[in-house]
Design a protein around this motif. Structure first.
Motif, PDB file in Angstrom:
ATOM      1  N   ASN A  18       0.852  -1.183   0.000  1.00 28.10           N
ATOM      2  CA  ASN A  18       0.000   0.000   0.000  1.00 28.10           C
ATOM      3  C   ASN A  18       0.891   1.237   0.000  1.00 28.10           C
ATOM      4  N   ALA A  19       0.829   2.033  -1.041  1.00 27.56           N
ATOM      5  CA  ALA A  19       1.679   3.223  -1.158  1.00 27.56           C
ATOM      6  C   ALA A  19       1.423   4.216  -0.032  1.00 27.56           C
ATOM      7  N   ARG A  20       0.170   4.334   0.423  1.00 26.03           N
ATOM      8  CA  ARG A  20      -0.138   5.289   1.502  1.00 26.03           C
ATOM      9  C   ARG A  20       0.567   4.901   2.805  1.00 26.03           C
ATOM     10  N   ILE A  21       0.660   3.618   3.083  1.00 26.65           N
ATOM     11  CA  ILE A  21       1.342   3.181   4.303  1.00 26.65           C
ATOM     12  C   ILE A  21       2.837   3.480   4.209  1.00 26.65           C
ATOM     13  N   ILE A  22       3.419   3.236   3.050  1.00 34.60           N
ATOM     14  CA  ILE A  22       4.840   3.567   2.859  1.00 34.60           C
ATOM     15  C   ILE A  22       5.045   5.066   3.040  1.00 34.60           C
ATOM     16  N   ASP A  23       4.186   5.869   2.416  1.00 32.04           N
ATOM     17  CA  ASP A  23       4.306   7.327   2.521  1.00 32.04           C
ATOM     18  C   ASP A  23       4.181   7.793   3.975  1.00 32.04           C
ATOM     19  N   LEU A  24       3.289   7.188   4.742  1.00 32.29           N
ATOM     20  CA  LEU A  24       3.124   7.541   6.151  1.00 32.29           C
ATOM     21  C   LEU A  24       4.396   7.227   6.937  1.00 32.29           C
ATOM     22  N   ALA A  25       4.967   6.053   6.732  1.00 35.98           N
ATOM     23  CA  ALA A  25       6.195   5.675   7.441  1.00 35.98           C
ATOM     24  C   ALA A  25       7.348   6.603   7.077  1.00 35.98           C
TER      25      ALA A  25
END
Length: 89
Positions: A18-25
């Motif tokens: 999930n790109a959003r999870i990577i971006d959040l981290a």
């Protein structure tokens, strides 16, 4: 547990679910763009193959190699997760 800071890691290899999870981290831990990689936009969620695919691409591009210190992290259904720090031989 490895007694390392984000500055000690040469490259962060995230599970590509999930790109959003990577971006959040990346935002939360202030990881600079040159220290992580996303290929989910080209392949989608490749499940258990996502980290090996990222590693393969990074080696092919010459972005990691012998002596590179990597942090690998993945997650799955049922709140499972795992991580490892490794130094490439």
């Amino acid at each position: 547990k490895a007694e390392l800071t984000p500055a000690d890691i040469d490259f962060f290899v995230f599970h590509q679910a999930n790109a959003r999870i990577i971006d959040l981290a990346v935002r939360k831990y202030r990881i600079p763009p040159e220290k992580y990689y996303k290929n989910i936009d080209r392949y989608g969620n490749t499940a258990a193959a996502s980290i090996p695919l990222v590693l393969s691409e990074l080696v092919e591009q010459g972005r990691v190699g012998p002596g590179s210190r990597l942090l690998l992290t993945a997650f799955g259904g049922g709140l499972t997760w795992g991580g490892a720090v490794l130094e490439m031989a």
